[in-house]
Design a protein around this motif. Structure first.
Motif, PDB file in Angstrom:
ATOM      1  N   TRP A 285       2.052 -18.778 -20.702  1.00 43.79           N
ATOM      2  CA  TRP A 285       2.166 -17.325 -20.854  1.00 43.79           C
ATOM      3  C   TRP A 285       1.884 -16.598 -19.535  1.00 43.79           C
ATOM      4  O   TRP A 285       2.501 -15.569 -19.246  1.00 43.79           O
ATOM      5  CB  TRP A 285       1.206 -16.840 -21.936  1.00 43.79           C
ATOM      6  CG  TRP A 285       1.728 -17.125 -23.322  1.00 43.79           C
ATOM      7  CD1 TRP A 285       3.006 -17.369 -23.682  1.00 43.79           C
ATOM      8  CD2 TRP A 285       0.963 -17.205 -24.525  1.00 43.79           C
ATOM      9  NE1 TRP A 285       3.110 -17.599 -25.028  1.00 43.79           N
ATOM     10  CE2 TRP A 285       1.873 -17.493 -25.570  1.00 43.79           C
ATOM     11  CE3 TRP A 285      -0.395 -17.066 -24.818  1.00 43.79           C
ATOM     12  CZ2 TRP A 285       1.458 -17.646 -26.897  1.00 43.79           C
ATOM     13  CZ3 TRP A 285      -0.808 -17.210 -26.138  1.00 43.79           C
ATOM     14  CH2 TRP A 285       0.107 -17.497 -27.164  1.00 43.79           C
ATOM     15  N   ARG A 286       0.959 -17.136 -18.754  1.00 44.47           N
ATOM     16  CA  ARG A 286       0.689 -16.501 -17.451  1.00 44.47           C
ATOM     17  C   ARG A 286       1.946 -16.550 -16.579  1.00 44.47           C
ATOM     18  O   ARG A 286       2.304 -15.567 -15.922  1.00 44.47           O
ATOM     19  CB  ARG A 286      -0.463 -17.216 -16.744  1.00 44.47           C
ATOM     20  CG  ARG A 286      -1.829 -17.034 -17.393  1.00 44.47           C
ATOM     21  CD  ARG A 286      -2.937 -17.636 -16.525  1.00 44.47           C
ATOM     22  NE  ARG A 286      -4.182 -17.747 -17.257  1.00 44.47           N
ATOM     23  CZ  ARG A 286      -4.706 -18.878 -17.726  1.00 44.47           C
ATOM     24  NH1 ARG A 286      -4.063 -20.025 -17.496  1.00 44.47           N
ATOM     25  NH2 ARG A 286      -5.836 -18.886 -18.390  1.00 44.47           N
ATOM     26  N   GLU A 287       2.601 -17.710 -16.574  1.00 44.81           N
ATOM     27  CA  GLU A 287       3.831 -17.839 -15.784  1.00 44.81           C
ATOM     28  C   GLU A 287       4.920 -16.919 -16.317  1.00 44.81           C
ATOM     29  O   GLU A 287       5.639 -16.269 -15.547  1.00 44.81           O
ATOM     30  CB  GLU A 287       4.313 -19.292 -15.802  1.00 44.81           C
ATOM     31  CG  GLU A 287       5.539 -19.532 -14.932  1.00 44.81           C
ATOM     32  CD  GLU A 287       6.025 -20.970 -14.946  1.00 44.81           C
ATOM     33  OE1 GLU A 287       7.199 -21.196 -14.550  1.00 44.81           O
ATOM     34  OE2 GLU A 287       5.251 -21.866 -15.356  1.00 44.81           O
TER      35      GLU A 287
ATOM     36  N   LEU B  59      11.576 -19.014 -22.755  1.00 45.54           N
ATOM     37  CA  LEU B  59      11.208 -20.293 -23.360  1.00 45.54           C
ATOM     38  C   LEU B  59       9.722 -20.591 -23.193  1.00 45.54           C
ATOM     39  O   LEU B  59       9.086 -21.153 -24.092  1.00 45.54           O
ATOM     40  CB  LEU B  59      12.044 -21.419 -22.745  1.00 45.54           C
ATOM     41  CG  LEU B  59      13.465 -21.549 -23.301  1.00 45.54           C
ATOM     42  CD1 LEU B  59      14.280 -22.551 -22.493  1.00 45.54           C
ATOM     43  CD2 LEU B  59      13.417 -21.983 -24.763  1.00 45.54           C
ATOM     44  N   LEU B  60       9.156 -20.211 -22.053  1.00 43.08           N
ATOM     45  CA  LEU B  60       7.719 -20.410 -21.859  1.00 43.08           C
ATOM     46  C   LEU B  60       6.914 -19.611 -22.880  1.00 43.08           C
ATOM     47  O   LEU B  60       5.890 -20.080 -23.397  1.00 43.08           O
ATOM     48  CB  LEU B  60       7.318 -20.016 -20.440  1.00 43.08           C
ATOM     49  CG  LEU B  60       7.702 -20.996 -19.328  1.00 43.08           C
ATOM     50  CD1 LEU B  60       7.467 -20.364 -17.960  1.00 43.08           C
ATOM     51  CD2 LEU B  60       6.903 -22.295 -19.463  1.00 43.08           C
ATOM     52  N   HIS B  61       7.379 -18.395 -23.177  1.00 40.75           N
ATOM     53  CA  HIS B  61       6.683 -17.567 -24.173  1.00 40.75           C
ATOM     54  C   HIS B  61       6.762 -18.213 -25.557  1.00 40.75           C
ATOM     55  O   HIS B  61       5.750 -18.355 -26.259  1.00 40.75           O
ATOM     56  CB  HIS B  61       7.301 -16.170 -24.202  1.00 40.75           C
ATOM     57  CG  HIS B  61       6.620 -15.256 -25.176  1.00 40.75           C
ATOM     58  ND1 HIS B  61       7.295 -14.298 -25.889  1.00 40.75           N
ATOM     59  CD2 HIS B  61       5.328 -15.182 -25.581  1.00 40.75           C
ATOM     60  CE1 HIS B  61       6.444 -13.669 -26.687  1.00 40.75           C
ATOM     61  NE2 HIS B  61       5.246 -14.182 -26.502  1.00 40.75           N
ATOM     62  N   LYS B  62       7.970 -18.628 -25.952  1.00 43.06           N
ATOM     63  CA  LYS B  62       8.137 -19.237 -27.268  1.00 43.06           C
ATOM     64  C   LYS B  62       7.405 -20.574 -27.350  1.00 43.06           C
ATOM     65  O   LYS B  62       6.786 -20.905 -28.366  1.00 43.06           O
ATOM     66  CB  LYS B  62       9.623 -19.423 -27.567  1.00 43.06           C
ATOM     67  CG  LYS B  62      10.365 -18.104 -27.749  1.00 43.06           C
ATOM     68  CD  LYS B  62      11.862 -18.316 -27.932  1.00 43.06           C
ATOM     69  CE  LYS B  62      12.576 -16.988 -28.145  1.00 43.06           C
ATOM     70  NZ  LYS B  62      14.047 -17.149 -28.278  1.00 43.06           N
TER      71      LYS B  62
ATOM     72  N   SER C 110       1.619  -9.968 -22.697  1.00 37.70           N
ATOM     73  CA  SER C 110       0.236  -9.600 -22.365  1.00 37.70           C
ATOM     74  C   SER C 110      -0.633  -9.559 -23.609  1.00 37.70           C
ATOM     75  O   SER C 110      -1.790 -10.001 -23.599  1.00 37.70           O
ATOM     76  CB  SER C 110       0.202  -8.227 -21.677  1.00 37.70           C
ATOM     77  OG  SER C 110       0.876  -8.271 -20.443  1.00 37.70           O
ATOM     78  N   TYR C 111      -0.059  -9.039 -24.699  1.00 41.67           N
ATOM     79  CA  TYR C 111      -0.826  -8.959 -25.939  1.00 41.67           C
ATOM     80  C   TYR C 111      -1.194 -10.356 -26.431  1.00 41.67           C
ATOM     81  O   TYR C 111      -2.354 -10.620 -26.793  1.00 41.67           O
ATOM     82  CB  TYR C 111      -0.021  -8.221 -27.003  1.00 41.67           C
ATOM     83  CG  TYR C 111      -0.680  -8.230 -28.360  1.00 41.67           C
ATOM     84  CD1 TYR C 111      -1.701  -7.336 -28.669  1.00 41.67           C
ATOM     85  CD2 TYR C 111      -0.306  -9.162 -29.336  1.00 41.67           C
ATOM     86  CE1 TYR C 111      -2.328  -7.353 -29.906  1.00 41.67           C
ATOM     87  CE2 TYR C 111      -0.921  -9.192 -30.573  1.00 41.67           C
ATOM     88  CZ  TYR C 111      -1.926  -8.283 -30.852  1.00 41.67           C
ATOM     89  OH  TYR C 111      -2.551  -8.312 -32.074  1.00 41.67           O
ATOM     90  N   ASP C 112      -0.209 -11.270 -26.425  1.00 41.67           N
ATOM     91  CA  ASP C 112      -0.491 -12.644 -26.874  1.00 41.67           C
ATOM     92  C   ASP C 112      -1.516 -13.307 -25.968  1.00 41.67           C
ATOM     93  O   ASP C 112      -2.437 -13.995 -26.432  1.00 41.67           O
ATOM     94  CB  ASP C 112       0.797 -13.479 -26.868  1.00 41.67           C
ATOM     95  CG  ASP C 112       1.761 -13.066 -27.971  1.00 41.67           C
ATOM     96  OD1 ASP C 112       1.293 -12.569 -29.018  1.00 41.67           O
ATOM     97  OD2 ASP C 112       2.988 -13.233 -27.782  1.00 41.67           O
ATOM     98  N   LEU C 113      -1.363 -13.094 -24.663  1.00 37.86           N
ATOM     99  CA  LEU C 113      -2.271 -13.710 -23.701  1.00 37.86           C
ATOM    100  C   LEU C 113      -3.682 -13.143 -23.836  1.00 37.86           C
ATOM    101  O   LEU C 113      -4.676 -13.882 -23.815  1.00 37.86           O
ATOM    102  CB  LEU C 113      -1.728 -13.490 -22.285  1.00 37.86           C
ATOM    103  CG  LEU C 113      -2.430 -14.197 -21.122  1.00 37.86           C
ATOM    104  CD1 LEU C 113      -2.558 -15.679 -21.373  1.00 37.86           C
ATOM    105  CD2 LEU C 113      -1.656 -13.947 -19.826  1.00 37.86           C
ATOM    106  N   ALA C 114      -3.766 -11.818 -24.015  1.00 34.65           N
ATOM    107  CA  ALA C 114      -5.081 -11.188 -24.173  1.00 34.65           C
ATOM    108  C   ALA C 114      -5.756 -11.653 -25.453  1.00 34.65           C
ATOM    109  O   ALA C 114      -6.970 -11.945 -25.472  1.00 34.65           O
ATOM    110  CB  ALA C 114      -4.930  -9.663 -24.175  1.00 34.65           C
TER     111      ALA C 114
END
Length: 717
Positions: free
Chosen positions: A668-670, A647-650, A688-692
């Motif tokens: 996203w870090r969490e 859910l955090l990612h979405k 990682s890709y989204d965060l980067a």
């Protein structure tokens, strides 16, 4: 008795003594038989006098056949007047009332009996009548034509057992002295009065739209002041002039489907327009329009997939496509669109409205938005939208005020057909302060109480306004009116109110409050009381509360636990009724499950919230998606690391799409840390890709590179 059973087209009349089964219990065998014997003698005398054929007895009544509808009606009137005169001479315990129903049609004759649908309908009509009442079908009324000696009152549409279509029934007014309770029958639609300056302004805007210079008009006012009715009056005028008129509604529910008023108008277009014309108007915009109305792909399988664009471009492309579709449709035939109850509008709907308003001046489209100005607070999206529209001079604001005393006088005149007494006018005006809906409800309440009209249907000469009990507030007067319908009707209306402003018969039946026949009777009763109105949506029988205040009054009478249980039952009924299209109902299901609170399974609630959020995100309704993701996150158990990380990612995708980048990065870090700890390399790499990528857009090069390395390490590269 008249000789010979009529053949061909026959008018069939049934009589029945009201409450005959209770006579023995309440008055004893001998007294009950004396009463019924007297009624039979009176009825038979009238049958003979009017040349009717007594087909058979029905225990406490008769089935009678007539070769003439006029003689049948005259017989029914004779029956009621004879029984009324008889009752006047009897003590109360020896009185009884007879109900009469009749229908005309082709019958089947077998020896000395008659059969067929016309006979069945006549019996069902008699069962709908009350004591001392004569109900007839529309066919009977039509055969009599404009008879000066017979008066009819339209009693609305009824569901007759065994017949799929509802029947419109009329009451024959037989009394020489009309009872005070029989007030003038209210029209199906209250006559419209006043608002001349507002209507003039709207007509001016309509004329400009027809010439290709569209506009946006925002009609604001308190609940019940007539915002929707004003827009509907303009729709009626525009329709008479050949314009295409459509209306869509916003709803008071968290997680309502995004763009819902526009979707409703698209659905109405799909039902009424020719497939060829609709597809031509969609044109190249079809793929984007299908984002908010996926059903389009079933109608038109040739619609291609939408373009894949970054979120910041995706919404603008969708909005442009929808605007181009409206403009193209308007060029074929000018449009009048009404967006009702915008104070409940979601962010996506209001952002789309702002976007369209930018170009309305070059489009043959007039848009009217209605909203409650008393609910225009900074916590609602409409406050920001209205401020932006007015600042840029993209909207005409019409503030609808309460009616002056002259307007209330005109309303009472229109409702009653006669000028109201000055004292009554003053009382109604002072109590309602000119709110049109409140005026109408007070009139209906006092009329149904028998306090306004005499035996001839005129204002009572002994009317004492000091004795009138006028409820303080529209909710209280609505509560009084609701108390006058049957308990069964109130129970079904309460369940329907939890479903929403509009509801289907099928879904209400699936709740299982009562059997199908009893539910049909309750719906008919509610329609006759003007509490709900029928709407047509394809093959589904749907109904709408006549006013949102009626629905809110019903809901306000529920305790919180009762309301939660009803929301849960609605969700469960929806899963049964719409089992083949649950994805499309995800937003509604999520709403009812969320409102059910602890009564609902948290996992199921969360699942539908996420499904609704994903559908909203796919329609570029990012604010709505974010709100749904956050609701789902609030239900997530603390020990479910994977569920929370998902859910955090979405949720981060939603945050990024509305420009809340820092919050997206934190989430996203969490999520990344949780996936790494769980050993889920593939999902960790995707996060990682989204965060980067987002760190790079924020010029955080070192963090971007570090996250990218973690993603590669997770995949073992």
């Amino acid at each position: 008795m008249a000789e010979g059973l009529p053949e061909g087209t026959v008018t069939v009349l049934f009589t029945d003594v009201e409450g005959s089964t209770d006579l023995t219990t309440s008055r004893g065998d001998e007294a009950a038989q004396d009463i019924l014997r007297a009624q039979r003698e009176l009825v038979r005398r009238q049958i003979n006098e009017h040349e009717g054929y007594e087909v058979k007895g029905t225990g406490d009544g008769f089935m009678v056949a007539f070769g003439s509808a006029r003689r049948a009606v005259a017989c029914a009137i004779g029956i009621q007047r004879a029984i009324d005169e008889h009752n006047r001479q009897q003590p109360p315990q020896q009185r009884a009332r007879v109900r009469v129903g009749m229908n005309t049609g082709e019958v089947i004759r077998e020896e000395a009996d008659l059969f067929g649908e016309a006979v069945n309908a006549a019996a069902r009509i008699a069962a709908k009548a009350e004591g001392s009442q004569i109900l007839v079908s529309e066919t009977v009324k039509g055969l009599l034509g404009p008879a000066k000696d017979v008066q009819f009152a339209d009693r609305g549409r009824f569901r007759l057992k065994g017949f799929p279509e509802r029947w419109r029934l009329y009451e024959v007014i037989w009394q020489k002295e009309r009872p005070a309770s029989a007030a003038p029958v209210a029209a199906e639609r209250t006559p419209y009065v006043g608002r001349e300056s507002e209507r003039t302004e709207l007509r001016r805007l309509l004329e400009q739209a027809i010439r290709g210079q569209g506009a946006l008009a925002m009609i604001g006012g308190e609940p019940g002041v007539g915002k929707t009715r004003l827009s509907e009056e303009l729709m009626a005028e525009a329709g008479q002039r050949g314009l295409t008129t459509l209306i869509g509604h916003c709803y008071e529910m968290e997680g309502a489907p995004p763009y819902i008023p526009f979707v409703e108008m698209l659905e109405a277009t799909a039902r009424t327009a020719t497939p060829e014309g609709f597809r031509a108007a969609l044109g190249d915009a079809a793929a984007e329009v299908a984002r908010i109305m996926p059903e389009l792909r079933r109608l038109f399988p040739d619609i291609p997939a939408p373009l894949e664009l970054p979120p910041e471009q995706e919404r603008r492309y969708l909005f442009n496509s929808l605007r181009e579709f409206l403009e193209r449709a308007g060029r074929v035939n000018p449009l009048l669109l009404v967006l009702d109850d915008l104070h409940w509008g979601d962010d996506s709907t209001l952002l789309l409205l702002e976007h369209i308003a930018q170009q309305l001046g070059q489009m043959p489209v007039l848009i009217i938005g209605t909203y409650r100005d008393v609910e225009l607070d900074v916590g609602r999206p409409l406050a920001r939208t209205l401020e932006a529209l007015l600042r840029q001079r993209l909207a005409h604001r019409i503030a609808l005020k309460r009616l002056p005393q002259a307007g209330v006088e005109a309303m009472l005149l229109a409702l009653s057909g006669q000028a109201p007494p000055a004292e009554l006018l003053q009382v109604v005006y002072s109590e309602t302060e000119g709110n049109p809906f409140f005026v109408e409800e007070v009139f209906q309440h006092l009329s149904e109480e028998g306090k306004l009209f005499d035996a001839e249907g005129r204002w009572r000469s002994d009317l004492d306004v000091s004795e009138l009990d006028v409820p303080e507030g529209v909710r209280l007067v609505l509560s009084r009116r609701l108390q006058r319908v049957s308990e069964e009707c109130r129970r079904e209306l309460t369940a329907a109110a939890v479903i929403g402003r509009a509801f289907s018969f099928e879904l209400l039946e699936a709740l299982g409050e009562t059997g199908a026949d009893a539910l049909l009777d309750a719906i008919d009763e509610a329609e006759r009381a003007q509490l709900i109105t029928a709407t047509s949506e394809g093959l589904e029988a749907r109904f709408t509360f006549a006013h949102e205040l009626i629905r809110q009054t019903l809901i306000s009478g529920l305790s919180l636990p009762r309301r939660q249980r009803l929301h849960l039952r609605v969700a469960e009924a929806m899963e049964r009724v719409y089992a083949r299209s649950l994805d499309e109902r995800a937003a509604d299901l999520a709403h009812h499950l969320y409102q059910a609170g602890a009564a609902a399974d948290a996992d199921k609630t969360s699942r539908y919230l996420v499904l609704a959020a994903e559908r909203a995100y796919g329609a570029a309704a990012f604010e709505d998606a974010l709100r749904l993701y956050e609701s789902a996150l609030s239900l997530q158990p603390a020990d479910d690391r994977r569920g929370r990380a998902d859910l955090l990612h979405k949720r981060g995708l939603g945050l990024r799409s509305v420009g809340r980048w820092e919050e997206a990065l934190a989430g996203w870090r969490e999520a990344l840390a949780a996936y790494e700890e769980l050993g889920d390399a593939e999902t960790a790499a995707r996060v990682s890709y989204d965060l980067a990528e987002q760190s790079g857009w924020s010029a955080r090069w070192e963090e971007s590179a570090e996250v990218a390395r973690r993603g590669l390490a997770a995949l073992g590269e």
